[in-house]
Design a protein around this motif. Structure first.
Motif, PDB file in Angstrom:
ATOM      1  N   LYS A  75       0.864  -0.982   0.113  1.00 51.56           N
ATOM      2  CA  LYS A  75       0.331   0.305   0.353  1.00 51.56           C
ATOM      3  C   LYS A  75       0.451   1.318   0.043  1.00 51.56           C
ATOM      4  O   LYS A  75       0.776   1.787  -0.122  1.00 51.56           O
ATOM      5  N   THR A  76       2.215   1.327   0.056  1.00 53.36           N
ATOM      6  CA  THR A  76       3.289   2.365   0.337  1.00 53.36           C
ATOM      7  C   THR A  76       3.772   2.031  -0.636  1.00 53.36           C
ATOM      8  O   THR A  76       4.816   1.149  -0.711  1.00 53.36           O
ATOM      9  N   LEU A 164       3.399   9.634   7.552  1.00 53.40           N
ATOM     10  CA  LEU A 164       4.101   9.021   7.493  1.00 53.40           C
ATOM     11  C   LEU A 164       4.203   7.219   8.094  1.00 53.40           C
ATOM     12  O   LEU A 164       3.355   6.708   7.454  1.00 53.40           O
ATOM     13  N   ARG A 167       0.483   6.552   8.041  1.00 50.44           N
ATOM     14  CA  ARG A 167      -0.305   5.749   7.067  1.00 50.44           C
ATOM     15  C   ARG A 167       0.703   4.643   6.239  1.00 50.44           C
ATOM     16  O   ARG A 167      -0.173   3.433   6.410  1.00 50.44           O
ATOM     17  N   LEU A 168       1.573   4.199   6.744  1.00 49.84           N
ATOM     18  CA  LEU A 168       1.585   3.020   6.980  1.00 49.84           C
ATOM     19  C   LEU A 168       1.919   1.685   7.945  1.00 49.84           C
ATOM     20  O   LEU A 168       0.911   0.814   7.397  1.00 49.84           O
ATOM     21  N   TRP A 172      -2.861   2.325   4.497  1.00 50.96           N
ATOM     22  CA  TRP A 172      -3.437   3.404   3.852  1.00 50.96           C
ATOM     23  C   TRP A 172      -2.823   4.107   2.488  1.00 50.96           C
ATOM     24  O   TRP A 172      -0.612   4.070   2.383  1.00 50.96           O
ATOM     25  N   HIS A 173      -3.262   4.229   1.302  1.00 51.85           N
ATOM     26  CA  HIS A 173      -2.059   4.121  -0.121  1.00 51.85           C
ATOM     27  C   HIS A 173      -1.558   5.571   0.040  1.00 51.85           C
ATOM     28  O   HIS A 173      -2.194   6.597   0.544  1.00 51.85           O
ATOM     29  N   THR A 174      -0.169   5.877  -0.269  1.00 55.35           N
ATOM     30  CA  THR A 174       0.579   6.457  -0.455  1.00 55.35           C
ATOM     31  C   THR A 174       2.237   6.492  -1.657  1.00 55.35           C
ATOM     32  O   THR A 174       2.180   5.094  -1.465  1.00 55.35           O
ATOM     33  N   LEU A 197      10.733   3.867   5.094  1.00 49.17           N
ATOM     34  CA  LEU A 197       9.877   4.323   3.622  1.00 49.17           C
ATOM     35  C   LEU A 197      10.585   2.934   2.681  1.00 49.17           C
ATOM     36  O   LEU A 197      10.143   2.615   2.343  1.00 49.17           O
ATOM     37  N   ALA A 200       8.875  -0.004   2.783  1.00 50.23           N
ATOM     38  CA  ALA A 200       8.148  -0.818   2.199  1.00 50.23           C
ATOM     39  C   ALA A 200       8.706  -0.763   0.443  1.00 50.23           C
ATOM     40  O   ALA A 200       9.427  -1.001   0.721  1.00 50.23           O
TER      41      ALA A 200
END
Length: 206
Positions: A75-76, A164, A167-168, A172-174, A197, A200
């Motif tokens: 999703k990331t 971030l 969201r991770l 959630w989509h990022t 990051l 991901a």
């Protein structure tokens, strides 16, 4: 017109047509607002997957971003590459694909995102930082461009990391685009954010 009330059958038809027209008009207004709030660049010459220059070294990145918009994979997604390699094009193309399937989208340059957060400290703006962050977090997909373009202050790194991280954590989509390899991102934004990051899905765009 009032005269239609003399014929009940016509009145019912008239009312049904009005309701349908009203619902469609509302749908069009909401769709227009959703597209406007997406903040995607190049509204007069929108970027898409079809117009992407799929040169050697970029094929895998294109496939990963297309899969991302179809709900395949992580999703990331972190796009890493030098300026001019097409990262921003892929961000916009993904955003437009999500918009076309009815989702909410927000594209933002990382520096402008932080400026928006800083502006909440301006008494004249009367915005609460928590409310601003919450609005961004409610977007189905966030597209963050040029992460790490400028040296981050402690405050910027803290806010960006928290944003971030959430969201991770929530899945959630990022999609994030950056010119920085992992070591450079550690120097600019700290080891914790860089590590999260790069854990991901990351894809190099050449």
């Amino acid at each position: 017109r009032i005269l239609l009330a003399r014929d009940p059958s016509k009145l019912v038809l008239y009312q049904a047509q009005c309701r349908c027209t009203s619902v469609e008009a509302k749908r069009q207004r909401e769709d227009g607002l959703r597209r406007q709030q997406a903040n995607l660049p190049h509204p007069k010459s929108p970027k898409s997957f079809d117009t992407f220059n799929n040169r050697e070294g970029a094929e895998e990145a294109l496939l990963h971003v297309q899969d991302f918009t179809e709900g395949i994979g992580a999703k990331t997604l972190l796009l890493v590459g030098k300026p001019g390699t097409g990262k921003s094009h892929l961000l916009e193309a993904a955003g437009r694909a999500f918009l076309d399937t009815g989702h909410t989208v927000r594209y933002e340059m990382a520096s402008e995102f932080l400026d928006r957060l800083r502006s909440t400290f301006n008494a004249e703006r009367r915005e609460d930082i928590a409310e601003v962050v919450d609005w961004y977090q409610r977007q189905y997909v966030v597209l963050l461009d040029d992460l790490g373009m400028a040296q981050g202050t402690d405050w910027a790194v803290e806010r960006l990391t928290a944003f971030l991280d959430e969201r991770l954590r929530m899945g959630w989509h990022t999609i994030i685009a950056t010119n920085l390899v992992e070591g450079e991102m550690e120097q600019r934004l700290g080891a914790r954010l860089a590590s999260r990051l790069y854990q991901a899905t990351s894809e190099e765009v050449q």
